[in-house]
Design a protein around this motif. Structure first.
Motif, short mmCIF file in Angstrom:
data_model
loop_
_atom_site.label_atom_id
_atom_site.label_comp_id
_atom_site.label_asym_id
_atom_site.label_seq_id
_atom_site.Cartn_x
_atom_site.Cartn_y
_atom_site.Cartn_z
N ARG A 190 18.50 23.50 34.22
CA ARG A 190 18.47 22.46 35.26
C ARG A 190 18.63 23.04 36.65
O ARG A 190 18.26 22.42 37.64
N GLN A 191 19.19 24.23 36.74
CA GLN A 191 19.35 24.91 38.03
C GLN A 191 18.24 25.91 38.29
O GLN A 191 18.30 26.66 39.27
N GLY A 192 17.22 25.94 37.42
CA GLY A 192 16.07 26.79 37.67
C GLY A 192 15.90 27.97 36.74
O GLY A 192 14.91 28.70 36.85
N ALA A 193 16.84 28.20 35.82
CA ALA A 193 16.68 29.30 34.87
C ALA A 193 15.49 29.03 33.96
O ALA A 193 15.20 27.89 33.63
N GLN A 194 14.82 30.10 33.54
CA GLN A 194 13.68 29.98 32.62
C GLN A 194 14.07 30.57 31.27
O GLN A 194 14.70 31.62 31.20
N VAL A 195 13.69 29.87 30.21
CA VAL A 195 14.04 30.30 28.85
C VAL A 195 12.79 30.26 27.98
O VAL A 195 12.03 29.29 28.02
N ARG A 196 12.59 31.31 27.20
CA ARG A 196 11.52 31.34 26.21
C ARG A 196 12.05 31.81 24.87
O ARG A 196 13.11 32.44 24.80
N VAL A 197 11.29 31.49 23.83
CA VAL A 197 11.69 31.81 22.46
C VAL A 197 10.66 32.75 21.85
O VAL A 197 9.46 32.50 21.92
N LEU A 198 11.17 33.83 21.25
CA LEU A 198 10.29 34.81 20.61
C LEU A 198 10.76 35.04 19.18
O LEU A 198 11.88 35.52 18.96
N ALA A 199 9.93 34.66 18.23
CA ALA A 199 10.28 34.79 16.81
C ALA A 199 9.92 36.18 16.30
O ALA A 199 9.20 36.34 15.31
N GLU A 200 10.39 37.21 16.98
CA GLU A 200 10.16 38.59 16.59
C GLU A 200 11.45 39.37 16.82
O GLU A 200 12.28 38.97 17.64
N PRO A 201 11.64 40.48 16.13
CA PRO A 201 12.82 41.31 16.40
C PRO A 201 12.69 42.03 17.73
O PRO A 201 11.60 42.50 18.10
N TYR A 202 13.76 42.10 18.47
CA TYR A 202 13.81 42.87 19.71
C TYR A 202 15.27 43.22 19.99
O TYR A 202 16.19 42.63 19.42
N GLU A 203 15.49 44.18 20.88
CA GLU A 203 16.84 44.65 21.17
C GLU A 203 17.44 43.89 22.36
O GLU A 203 16.71 43.38 23.22
N ARG A 204 18.76 43.86 22.40
CA ARG A 204 19.46 43.23 23.52
C ARG A 204 19.21 44.04 24.79
O ARG A 204 19.24 45.27 24.79
N LEU A 205 18.98 43.31 25.89
CA LEU A 205 18.68 43.97 27.16
C LEU A 205 19.06 43.06 28.32
O LEU A 205 18.82 41.86 28.27
N LEU A 206 19.66 43.64 29.35
CA LEU A 206 19.89 42.97 30.62
C LEU A 206 19.33 43.87 31.71
O LEU A 206 19.54 45.09 31.68
N VAL A 207 18.64 43.29 32.69
CA VAL A 207 18.13 44.07 33.82
C VAL A 207 18.45 43.31 35.10
O VAL A 207 18.10 42.14 35.25
N PHE A 208 19.14 44.00 36.00
CA PHE A 208 19.55 43.40 37.27
C PHE A 208 18.72 43.97 38.41
O PHE A 208 18.73 45.19 38.66
N ASP A 209 17.99 43.09 39.08
CA ASP A 209 17.17 43.47 40.24
C ASP A 209 16.26 44.65 39.96
O ASP A 209 15.92 45.43 40.86
N ARG A 210 15.87 44.82 38.70
CA ARG A 210 14.98 45.91 38.28
C ARG A 210 15.51 47.28 38.72
O ARG A 210 14.73 48.22 38.91
N SER A 211 16.83 47.38 38.84
CA SER A 211 17.43 48.65 39.25
C SER A 211 18.51 49.13 38.29
O SER A 211 18.80 50.33 38.22
N VAL A 212 19.11 48.21 37.54
CA VAL A 212 20.13 48.58 36.55
C VAL A 212 19.81 47.86 35.25
O VAL A 212 19.63 46.64 35.24
N ALA A 213 19.71 48.62 34.17
CA ALA A 213 19.45 48.04 32.85
C ALA A 213 20.65 48.30 31.95
O ALA A 213 21.28 49.36 32.01
N VAL A 214 20.96 47.33 31.12
CA VAL A 214 22.08 47.46 30.18
C VAL A 214 21.53 47.32 28.77
O VAL A 214 20.87 46.32 28.46
N ILE A 215 21.81 48.33 27.93
CA ILE A 215 21.33 48.31 26.54
C ILE A 215 22.48 48.72 25.62
O ILE A 215 23.45 49.35 26.07
N PRO A 216 22.42 48.37 24.32
CA PRO A 216 23.46 48.81 23.39
C PRO A 216 23.45 50.34 23.28
O PRO A 216 22.39 50.96 23.27
N ALA A 217 24.65 50.92 23.18
CA ALA A 217 24.76 52.37 23.04
C ALA A 217 25.32 52.74 21.67
O ALA A 217 25.64 53.90 21.42
N ALA A 218 25.46 51.76 20.78
CA ALA A 218 25.93 51.99 19.43
C ALA A 218 25.25 50.99 18.51
O ALA A 218 24.85 49.91 18.94
#
Length: 317
Positions: A190-218
């Protein structure tokens, strides 16, 4: 003076005082009433006298409390505006400090890959990145999402969106089967976030301003790596964009069907035919067909059999 609303017991006792001519005598009170009387006195709704208690004027009290609350709110707003300025020198000093050096340096971590080993450290660093985010947050969140975690992050997520940042999140279908999680996601969309659904396996990922990415390390995701190498981050963003393009919008999950549509779905789930449903609800078959079409769209069902499979959990309603 207490400024929140009186509870049910306090309302009953206050109204008893009003009906008694605005007075309460100690002999009219039961021992169990004493905490309620004390609460009413603390709120200013009852005034102690030599012979008992008198009821205070609600209107005058409400006006006085309203002024007090508005004054307090104004002070808080002014403080909120001054705080970033006051913290400015500390923020600039923090941002000017160079991140830990690489494996060959004294810090033991690469400047382009920093790992955190505890959940507290990971959450704290992610919270910092959200508060520092200026343009865009990309998130790929596979598997079920704990609703308590979404509730904890809601304030920061909404603040990010209100700053004008974009927020795109990928979920798997299993995430959107939890109604509490859907409500949390809807607060963001409602505040403008966009959400999509993908019925495929993929890894957890966060990317901030396309300059810092966060991924699992274990493998068990107990550790996280925070990557700043531009080439690596760009590679991860490209993978996210590829997955985003293949995903479907989550609107049908977030929008509740019309009550009549829900009733039709429940009857279909019991095995009734379209004609029987129309007769039972006093609707035309064409109207029922329209509702069924909306149900199929809501659940993404290609056939009536597929729709029945989705509705199987509605039979108990």
């Amino acid at each position: 003076m207490t400024t929140d609303e009186p509870g049910p017991a306090e309302r009953v006792l206050y109204l008893a005082a009003v009906r008694g001519g605005g007075r309460l005598r100690p002999e009219d009170l039961a021992p169990a009433d004493r905490p309620t009387v004390a609460a009413l006195v603390a709120r200013g709704l009852l005034n102690p006298t030599a012979t008992g208690y008198t009821a205070a004027n609600q209107r005058a009290l409400g006006d006085r409390l309203g002024v007090e609350l508005r004054t307090r709110a104004t002070r808080l707003l002014l403080h909120a505006e001054r705080l970033p300025v006051a913290l400015g020198p500390l923020t600039r000093a923090y941002e000017a400090v160079r991140r830990p050096d690489g494996p060959d340096g004294p810090g033991g971590f690469g400047p382009e890959s920093v790992e955190f080993d505890t959940a507290i450290d990971i959450r704290q660093r992610i919270a910092e990145l959200i508060s520092e985010c200026k343009e865009e947050l990309l998130a790929a969140q596979p598997g079920p999402r704990p609703v308590d975690g979404l509730q904890m992050a809601l304030s920061q997520d909404l603040s990010l969106l209100r700053r004008g940042c974009s927020m795109r999140t990928l979920y798997q279908p299993v995430t959107l089967t939890d109604r509490a999680v859907l409500r949390q996601i809807a607060l963001r969309t409602r505040q403008g976030a966009q959400v999509r659904v993908l019925a495929e396996p993929y890894e957890r990922l966060l990317v901030f301003d396309r300059s810092v990415a966060v991924i699992p390390a274990a493998e068990d995701r107990s550790r996280a790596a925070f990557l700043t190498d531009p080439t690596t981050v760009a590679y991860l963003v490209a993978h996210f964009e590829r997955d985003w393009a293949r995903a479907t919008p989550a609107d049908r999950h977030l929008e509740a069907p019309h009550p009549t549509t829900v009733r039709i779905g429940r009857l279909l789930a019991r095995g009734l035919t379209q004609r029987t449903v129309a007769t039972r609800l006093g609707l035309s078959e064409r109207t029922v067909a329209g509702h069924i079409a909306r149900l199929r769209d809501h659940y993404g069902a290609q056939t009536l059999f597929h729709l029945g499979w989705h509705l199987r959990g509605e039979r108990h309603d």
